[in-house]
Structures are given as C-alpha cells and as structure tokens.
Design an enzyme around this catalytic site. Structure first.
Site, PDB file in Angstrom:
ATOM      1  N   LYS A  56      34.538  20.745 -20.202  1.00 36.83           N
ATOM      2  CA  LYS A  56      33.085  20.630 -20.103  1.00 36.83           C
ATOM      3  C   LYS A  56      32.408  22.008 -20.059  1.00 36.83           C
ATOM      4  O   LYS A  56      33.072  23.030 -19.797  1.00 36.83           O
ATOM      5  CB  LYS A  56      32.728  19.796 -18.864  1.00 36.83           C
ATOM      6  CG  LYS A  56      33.202  18.333 -18.968  1.00 36.83           C
ATOM      7  CD  LYS A  56      32.695  17.490 -17.790  1.00 36.83           C
ATOM      8  CE  LYS A  56      33.127  16.042 -17.924  1.00 36.83           C
ATOM      9  NZ  LYS A  56      32.556  15.179 -16.841  1.00 36.83           N
ATOM     10  N   PHE A 105      22.601   9.022 -12.521  1.00 40.11           N
ATOM     11  CA  PHE A 105      23.088  10.354 -12.880  1.00 40.11           C
ATOM     12  C   PHE A 105      23.097  10.607 -14.387  1.00 40.11           C
ATOM     13  O   PHE A 105      23.429  11.700 -14.831  1.00 40.11           O
ATOM     14  CB  PHE A 105      24.495  10.585 -12.309  1.00 40.11           C
ATOM     15  CG  PHE A 105      25.564   9.622 -12.813  1.00 40.11           C
ATOM     16  CD1 PHE A 105      26.217   9.842 -14.015  1.00 40.11           C
ATOM     17  CD2 PHE A 105      25.899   8.491 -12.069  1.00 40.11           C
ATOM     18  CE1 PHE A 105      27.196   8.979 -14.475  1.00 40.11           C
ATOM     19  CE2 PHE A 105      26.884   7.609 -12.527  1.00 40.11           C
ATOM     20  CZ  PHE A 105      27.531   7.846 -13.733  1.00 40.11           C
ATOM     21  N   THR A 126      37.112  12.029 -10.042  1.00 39.88           N
ATOM     22  CA  THR A 126      35.807  12.384 -10.599  1.00 39.88           C
ATOM     23  C   THR A 126      35.088  13.399  -9.708  1.00 39.88           C
ATOM     24  O   THR A 126      34.508  14.365 -10.197  1.00 39.88           O
ATOM     25  CB  THR A 126      34.947  11.112 -10.734  1.00 39.88           C
ATOM     26  OG1 THR A 126      35.697  10.129 -11.446  1.00 39.88           O
ATOM     27  CG2 THR A 126      33.653  11.404 -11.469  1.00 39.88           C
ATOM     28  N   ARG A 155      40.315  19.287 -11.535  1.00 34.99           N
ATOM     29  CA  ARG A 155      39.002  19.156 -10.886  1.00 34.99           C
ATOM     30  C   ARG A 155      39.008  19.755  -9.483  1.00 34.99           C
ATOM     31  O   ARG A 155      37.992  20.297  -9.030  1.00 34.99           O
ATOM     32  CB  ARG A 155      38.574  17.687 -10.887  1.00 34.99           C
ATOM     33  CG  ARG A 155      38.068  17.249 -12.278  1.00 34.99           C
ATOM     34  CD  ARG A 155      37.934  15.760 -12.388  1.00 34.99           C
ATOM     35  NE  ARG A 155      37.145  15.357 -13.562  1.00 34.99           N
ATOM     36  CZ  ARG A 155      37.010  14.098 -13.956  1.00 34.99           C
ATOM     37  NH1 ARG A 155      37.619  13.121 -13.296  1.00 34.99           N
ATOM     38  NH2 ARG A 155      36.269  13.810 -15.010  1.00 34.99           N
ATOM     39  N   ASN A 164      32.271  18.819 -13.311  1.00 36.63           N
ATOM     40  CA  ASN A 164      33.647  18.614 -12.812  1.00 36.63           C
ATOM     41  C   ASN A 164      34.719  19.046 -13.823  1.00 36.63           C
ATOM     42  O   ASN A 164      35.830  18.532 -13.829  1.00 36.63           O
ATOM     43  CB  ASN A 164      33.838  17.170 -12.341  1.00 36.63           C
ATOM     44  CG  ASN A 164      33.631  16.156 -13.448  1.00 36.63           C
ATOM     45  OD1 ASN A 164      33.356  16.515 -14.582  1.00 36.63           O
ATOM     46  ND2 ASN A 164      33.781  14.878 -13.125  1.00 36.63           N
ATOM     47  N   HIS A 210      36.914  16.102 -18.927  1.00 35.72           N
ATOM     48  CA  HIS A 210      36.872  14.652 -19.170  1.00 35.72           C
ATOM     49  C   HIS A 210      38.209  14.227 -19.754  1.00 35.72           C
ATOM     50  O   HIS A 210      38.802  14.964 -20.539  1.00 35.72           O
ATOM     51  CB  HIS A 210      35.770  14.319 -20.184  1.00 35.72           C
ATOM     52  CG  HIS A 210      35.903  12.934 -20.763  1.00 35.72           C
ATOM     53  ND1 HIS A 210      35.402  11.819 -20.126  1.00 35.72           N
ATOM     54  CD2 HIS A 210      36.522  12.475 -21.888  1.00 35.72           C
ATOM     55  CE1 HIS A 210      35.713  10.737 -20.848  1.00 35.72           C
ATOM     56  NE2 HIS A 210      36.381  11.111 -21.923  1.00 35.72           N
ATOM     57  N   GLU A 251      36.826   6.794 -28.289  1.00 33.93           N
ATOM     58  CA  GLU A 251      36.250   8.133 -28.116  1.00 33.93           C
ATOM     59  C   GLU A 251      36.662   9.072 -29.248  1.00 33.93           C
ATOM     60  O   GLU A 251      35.853   9.883 -29.711  1.00 33.93           O
ATOM     61  CB  GLU A 251      36.648   8.706 -26.754  1.00 33.93           C
ATOM     62  CG  GLU A 251      35.958   7.971 -25.611  1.00 33.93           C
ATOM     63  CD  GLU A 251      36.294   8.501 -24.227  1.00 33.93           C
ATOM     64  OE1 GLU A 251      35.680   8.034 -23.259  1.00 33.93           O
ATOM     65  OE2 GLU A 251      37.178   9.375 -24.109  1.00 33.93           O
TER      66      GLU A 251
HETATM   67  O1  CDP Z   1      34.931  11.174 -15.811  1.00 33.01           O
HETATM   68  P1  CDP Z   1      35.419   9.990 -15.010  1.00 33.01           P
HETATM   69  O2  CDP Z   1      35.993   8.877 -15.846  1.00 33.01           O
HETATM   70  O3  CDP Z   1      36.350  10.433 -13.919  1.00 33.01           O
HETATM   71  O4  CDP Z   1      34.161   9.416 -14.218  1.00 33.01           O
HETATM   72  P2  CDP Z   1      33.065   8.333 -14.651  1.00 33.01           P
HETATM   73  O5  CDP Z   1      32.804   7.481 -13.450  1.00 33.01           O
HETATM   74  O6  CDP Z   1      33.423   7.661 -15.922  1.00 33.01           O
HETATM   75  O7  CDP Z   1      31.755   9.220 -14.872  1.00 33.01           O
HETATM   76  C1  CDP Z   1      31.603   9.988 -16.039  1.00 33.01           C
HETATM   77  C2  CDP Z   1      31.082  11.347 -15.658  1.00 33.01           C
HETATM   78  O8  CDP Z   1      29.784  11.210 -15.104  1.00 33.01           O
HETATM   79  C3  CDP Z   1      31.877  12.070 -14.561  1.00 33.01           C
HETATM   80  O9  CDP Z   1      32.981  12.779 -15.041  1.00 33.01           O
HETATM   81  C4  CDP Z   1      30.828  12.990 -13.959  1.00 33.01           C
HETATM   82  O10 CDP Z   1      30.723  14.203 -14.697  1.00 33.01           O
HETATM   83  C5  CDP Z   1      29.528  12.211 -14.133  1.00 33.01           C
HETATM   84  N1  CDP Z   1      29.084  11.595 -12.883  1.00 33.01           N
HETATM   85  C6  CDP Z   1      28.018  12.142 -12.203  1.00 33.01           C
HETATM   86  O11 CDP Z   1      27.450  13.142 -12.649  1.00 33.01           O
HETATM   87  N2  CDP Z   1      27.579  11.560 -11.029  1.00 33.01           N
HETATM   88  C7  CDP Z   1      28.187  10.461 -10.546  1.00 33.01           C
HETATM   89  N3  CDP Z   1      27.732   9.914  -9.412  1.00 33.01           N
HETATM   90  C8  CDP Z   1      29.270   9.892 -11.227  1.00 33.01           C
HETATM   91  C9  CDP Z   1      29.707  10.478 -12.402  1.00 33.01           C
HETATM   92 MG    MG Z   2      35.078   7.526 -17.178  1.00 29.29          MG
END
Ligand code: CDP
Ligand code: MG
Length: 138
Positions: free
Chosen positions: A9, A57, A91, A102, A112, A115, A126
C-alpha cells in the site's frame, strides 16, 4: 498453481519498504510472478473494495489508496492465499501478531502496509480487476 493478489500500500511504498516486504514473501518460498508500481484510480478501487462501499471508513480508504503509488504483486505457491494472510497479519496492526508485516510496518487500520486476497475465489476476481491496470497477461 494457486495465486493471490498482494498490494504493497502507499504508506509502505512511501517508506521504501517494497524490497523488505517482497523479501518476506520470497523467504516463505512464494514466487513473485508479477510486480507493478501504479497509481490506482477510484474506479479500480471501487471494484477492489466493492464489499466495503458505504462503510464509514470507505472514503478515507479510497483517498489513501489513491493518494500515491502502490505496488501490485501477483504471488504463486501452494496455499498462497492463506500463507499470505498469515504473513500479513491482522487488519489492525495494533492487534497483529509480532513478526507479521502489519505488526512491523502498519501505522493504523487504514495505513496497514499490505493487502492480500481473502480467499482463492476472491483472489481470482481481484487478479481480473487489476489486470488492465498492471498489464498482466498470463
Ligand atoms: O485487508 P483486510 O482483508 O485484512 O481487511 P478488510 O476488513 O477487508 O478491510 C479492507 C481494508 O480496509 C483494510 O485493510 C484497511 O486498510 C481498511 N479498513 C479501515 O480503514 N478501517 C476499518 N475499520 C476497517 C478496514
Ligand atoms: Mg478483506
């Protein structure tokens, strides 16, 4: 062979962590079959984060992900989807296991560092979403 889509990222690219992050995947015997540095646009990010459209978010996430360049990787290996999710960590970097990317490099929930696709099915989707932008052919 199984494939997954990884994004280094914008926060991690800005901090010049690309080489270190790629080394972590390679040290785990995963193959980097494609790497492409790109500035993402809103269109591709809305497809990539479709499941999160409307969440509180989402706007901040899209702003951040399009704010500067990222590096999109396609990784290949046995069980690569699950292995990458383990290497990346939770996450929320504050809750990530020590040793994960992370934990080491994440700044917060949005910034973070990386991805990784969450399932084999999602990985296929994707890879197709990013294909045009990263000129990935095979
Ligand atoms: O990336 P991952 O699959 O671990 O998490 P996700 O729940 O699919 O969320 C996608 C991305 O959204 C995360 O990697 C974070 O960068 C962002 N995010 C955020 O900014 N605030 C949150 N409360 C949850 C996710
Ligand atoms: Mg995800």
């Amino acid at each position: 062979m199984e494939r997954t889509l990884v994004i280094i990222k914008p926060d991690a690219v800005a901090k010049k962590l690309v080489g270190r992050i790629i080394s972590i995947y390679e040290d785990n015997r995963l193959e980097i079959i494609h790497a492409h540095r790109v500035l993402a646009n809103r269109e591709v990010l809305e497809k990539h984060y479709e499941a999160h459209i409307g969440k509180d978010f989402f706007e901040e996430l899209v702003e951040f992900m399009s704010s500067s360049e990222m590096v999109v990787l396609i990784l290949e290996g046995e069980n690569v989807v699950e292995i990458v999710r383990e290497i990346n960590g939770s996450t929320n970097p504050a809750k990530a296991r020590p040793g994960t990317i992370r934990y080491m490099f994440g700044e917060g929930l949005t910034k973070n560092a990386v991805h990784g696709s969450e399932s084999v099915q999602v990985a296929k989707k994707e890879i197709e979403i990013w294909r045009d932008l990263i000129r990935f052919e095979n």
